[in-house]
Motif scaffolding. Structure first.
Motif, PDB file in Angstrom:
ATOM      1  N   VAL A   1       0.878  -1.175   0.000  1.00  0.00           N
ATOM      2  CA  VAL A   1       0.000   0.000   0.000  1.00  0.00           C
ATOM      3  C   VAL A   1       0.909   1.217   0.000  1.00  0.00           C
ATOM      4  O   VAL A   1       1.898   1.251   0.726  1.00  0.00           O
ATOM      5  CB  VAL A   1      -0.908   0.017   1.251  1.00  0.00           C
ATOM      6  CG1 VAL A   1      -1.765   1.282   1.282  1.00  0.00           C
ATOM      7  CG2 VAL A   1      -1.790  -1.225   1.302  1.00  0.00           C
TER       8      VAL A   1
ATOM      9  N   TYR B   1       4.235   0.877   1.992  1.00  0.00           N
ATOM     10  CA  TYR B   1       4.069   0.021   3.158  1.00  0.00           C
ATOM     11  C   TYR B   1       3.783  -1.409   2.715  1.00  0.00           C
ATOM     12  O   TYR B   1       3.013  -1.610   1.762  1.00  0.00           O
ATOM     13  CB  TYR B   1       2.874   0.469   3.998  1.00  0.00           C
ATOM     14  CG  TYR B   1       2.970   1.831   4.631  1.00  0.00           C
ATOM     15  CD1 TYR B   1       2.317   2.928   4.059  1.00  0.00           C
ATOM     16  CD2 TYR B   1       3.668   2.034   5.821  1.00  0.00           C
ATOM     17  CE1 TYR B   1       2.370   4.186   4.651  1.00  0.00           C
ATOM     18  CE2 TYR B   1       3.733   3.283   6.406  1.00  0.00           C
ATOM     19  CZ  TYR B   1       3.080   4.346   5.812  1.00  0.00           C
ATOM     20  OH  TYR B   1       3.133   5.589   6.402  1.00  0.00           O
TER      21      TYR B   1
ATOM     22  N   TRP C   1       1.174  -3.625   9.747  1.00  0.00           N
ATOM     23  CA  TRP C   1       1.834  -2.821   8.719  1.00  0.00           C
ATOM     24  C   TRP C   1       3.316  -2.670   9.076  1.00  0.00           C
ATOM     25  O   TRP C   1       3.685  -2.659  10.238  1.00  0.00           O
ATOM     26  CB  TRP C   1       1.241  -1.414   8.664  1.00  0.00           C
ATOM     27  CG  TRP C   1      -0.212  -1.308   8.341  1.00  0.00           C
ATOM     28  CD1 TRP C   1      -1.253  -1.733   9.111  1.00  0.00           C
ATOM     29  CD2 TRP C   1      -0.791  -0.684   7.196  1.00  0.00           C
ATOM     30  NE1 TRP C   1      -2.447  -1.429   8.500  1.00  0.00           N
ATOM     31  CE2 TRP C   1      -2.196  -0.782   7.328  1.00  0.00           C
ATOM     32  CE3 TRP C   1      -0.266  -0.050   6.066  1.00  0.00           C
ATOM     33  CZ2 TRP C   1      -3.077  -0.273   6.363  1.00  0.00           C
ATOM     34  CZ3 TRP C   1      -1.129   0.472   5.111  1.00  0.00           C
ATOM     35  CH2 TRP C   1      -2.522   0.351   5.268  1.00  0.00           C
ATOM     36  N   GLY C   2       4.134  -2.499   8.038  1.00  0.00           N
ATOM     37  CA  GLY C   2       5.513  -2.115   8.279  1.00  0.00           C
ATOM     38  C   GLY C   2       5.593  -0.616   8.511  1.00  0.00           C
ATOM     39  O   GLY C   2       4.579   0.088   8.499  1.00  0.00           O
ATOM     40  N   GLN C   3       6.814  -0.128   8.708  1.00  0.00           N
ATOM     41  CA  GLN C   3       7.003   1.300   8.983  1.00  0.00           C
ATOM     42  C   GLN C   3       7.086   2.139   7.702  1.00  0.00           C
ATOM     43  O   GLN C   3       7.010   3.356   7.752  1.00  0.00           O
ATOM     44  CB  GLN C   3       8.273   1.513   9.823  1.00  0.00           C
ATOM     45  CG  GLN C   3       9.579   1.635   9.053  1.00  0.00           C
ATOM     46  CD  GLN C   3      10.041   0.319   8.436  1.00  0.00           C
ATOM     47  OE1 GLN C   3       9.502  -0.756   8.716  1.00  0.00           O
ATOM     48  NE2 GLN C   3      11.063   0.395   7.576  1.00  0.00           N
TER      49      GLN C   3
ATOM     50  N   GLY D   1       3.953  10.529  10.264  1.00  0.00           N
ATOM     51  CA  GLY D   1       5.187   9.771  10.189  1.00  0.00           C
ATOM     52  C   GLY D   1       5.068   8.317  10.602  1.00  0.00           C
ATOM     53  O   GLY D   1       6.084   7.619  10.682  1.00  0.00           O
ATOM     54  N   ARG D   2       3.844   7.867  10.848  1.00  0.00           N
ATOM     55  CA  ARG D   2       3.647   6.494  11.302  1.00  0.00           C
ATOM     56  C   ARG D   2       2.778   5.729  10.311  1.00  0.00           C
ATOM     57  O   ARG D   2       2.057   6.316   9.505  1.00  0.00           O
ATOM     58  CB  ARG D   2       2.948   6.486  12.674  1.00  0.00           C
ATOM     59  CG  ARG D   2       3.662   7.260  13.763  1.00  0.00           C
ATOM     60  CD  ARG D   2       4.949   6.606  14.201  1.00  0.00           C
ATOM     61  NE  ARG D   2       4.743   5.309  14.798  1.00  0.00           N
ATOM     62  CZ  ARG D   2       4.465   5.100  16.077  1.00  0.00           C
ATOM     63  NH1 ARG D   2       4.342   6.128  16.904  1.00  0.00           N
ATOM     64  NH2 ARG D   2       4.322   3.875  16.525  1.00  0.00           N
ATOM     65  N   ALA D   3       2.831   4.407  10.392  1.00  0.00           N
ATOM     66  CA  ALA D   3       1.965   3.565   9.577  1.00  0.00           C
ATOM     67  C   ALA D   3       0.538   3.598  10.123  1.00  0.00           C
ATOM     68  O   ALA D   3       0.323   3.881  11.306  1.00  0.00           O
ATOM     69  CB  ALA D   3       2.484   2.126   9.586  1.00  0.00           C
ATOM     70  N   PRO D   4      -0.423   3.300   9.273  1.00  0.00           N
ATOM     71  CA  PRO D   4      -1.808   3.186   9.760  1.00  0.00           C
ATOM     72  C   PRO D   4      -1.924   2.073  10.797  1.00  0.00           C
ATOM     73  O   PRO D   4      -1.133   1.116  10.809  1.00  0.00           O
ATOM     74  CB  PRO D   4      -2.602   2.848   8.490  1.00  0.00           C
ATOM     75  CG  PRO D   4      -1.763   3.390   7.381  1.00  0.00           C
ATOM     76  CD  PRO D   4      -0.355   3.160   7.817  1.00  0.00           C
TER      77      PRO D   4
ATOM     78  N   PHE E   1      -9.584   3.020  -0.253  1.00  0.00           N
ATOM     79  CA  PHE E   1      -9.645   3.765   0.995  1.00  0.00           C
ATOM     80  C   PHE E   1     -10.406   5.076   0.803  1.00  0.00           C
ATOM     81  O   PHE E   1     -10.433   5.643  -0.299  1.00  0.00           O
ATOM     82  CB  PHE E   1      -8.219   4.122   1.458  1.00  0.00           C
ATOM     83  CG  PHE E   1      -7.373   2.957   1.861  1.00  0.00           C
ATOM     84  CD1 PHE E   1      -6.668   2.229   0.909  1.00  0.00           C
ATOM     85  CD2 PHE E   1      -7.265   2.579   3.195  1.00  0.00           C
ATOM     86  CE1 PHE E   1      -5.870   1.145   1.275  1.00  0.00           C
ATOM     87  CE2 PHE E   1      -6.468   1.509   3.569  1.00  0.00           C
ATOM     88  CZ  PHE E   1      -5.780   0.794   2.602  1.00  0.00           C
TER      89      PHE E   1
END
Lengths: 121, 106
Positions: free
Chosen positions: A37, A95, A111-113, B41-44, B98
């Motif tokens: 994604v 991601y 999820w990854g970073q 700055g973070r993943a969902p 989304f």
């Protein structure tokens, strides 16, 4: 615990190629559907690829079909995304994420970073 | 492709407020609707799956409802750590899509 760690992003010129990797740990890779994604800077989320448990099925939206290829190496517990003929609009954080199913139970529970791909000359 | 439309695109709220975010699908998706929280700055992060099921570890102040084309995410009493962007996602069919996101600001 479940971990997904992406790598391989960077600055690349338009028209070139790049391969992203996602190292998986804490679960069995071939028990889940794996996805990529992406998120362009300041924008929303866009699903771009998925690979089934048995690798027999690969899914892509029309917007990237033919340019992006998802694959995996079970022995190395790694998911890949090959990006070809890169364009400026491919600039995004990519991601990797997992779901139980492609559709239906297709919620991304881990999820990854993320890894940033910047396409620019 | 199934289009997901979220509203509002942003909102301002205070700690303790009740917050409601809506998501509308362009066709019926049964209850194949999921909600995520994302901080800068973070993943969902998965909050709600299958429209109303709370993901393990998510505080009970988060709840989801709806079926068919109209869905709601509710935060019953907004906490400081809830200021973030929220996305809905349909898992009825590929391509998975989304919503555009709702930014919850102070």
């Amino acid at each position: 615990q479940v971990q997904l760690v992406e790598s391989g992003g960077g600055l690349v010129q338009p028209g070139r190629s790049l391969r992203l990797s996602c190292a998986a740990s804490g679960f069995t890779l071939n028990s889940y559907v794996m996805h990529w994604v992406r998120q362009a800077p300041g924008k929303g989320l866009e699903w771009v690829a998925a690979i089934s448990y048995d690798e027999n099925y690969k899914y892509y939206p029309d917007s990237v079909k033919g340019r992006l290829t998802i694959s995996r190496d079970i022995s190395n517990k790694t998911l890949y995304l090959q990006l070809n003929s890169l364009r400026a609009e491919d600039t995004a954080v990519y991601y990797c994420a997992r779901t139980i199913a492609v559709a239906g139970r297709g919620w991304f529970d881990h999820w990854g970073q993320g890894t940033l791909v910047t396409v620019s000359s | 492709d199934i289009q997901m439309t979220q509203s509002p695109s942003s909102l301002s709220a205070s700690v303790g407020d009740r917050v409601t975010i809506t998501c509308r699908a362009s066709q019926s998706i049964s209850t194949y609707l999921n909600w995520y929280q994302q901080k800068p700055g973070r993943a969902p992060y998965l909050l709600i799956y299958a429209a109303s099921s709370l993901q393990s570890g998510v505080p009970s102040r988060f709840s989801g409802s709806g079926s068919g084309t109209d869905f709601t995410l509710t935060i019953s009493s907004l906490q400081a750590e809830d200021f973030a962007t929220y996305f809905c996602q349909q898992s009825y069919s590929t391509p998975l899509t989304f919503g555009g996101g709702t930014k919850v600001e102070i």
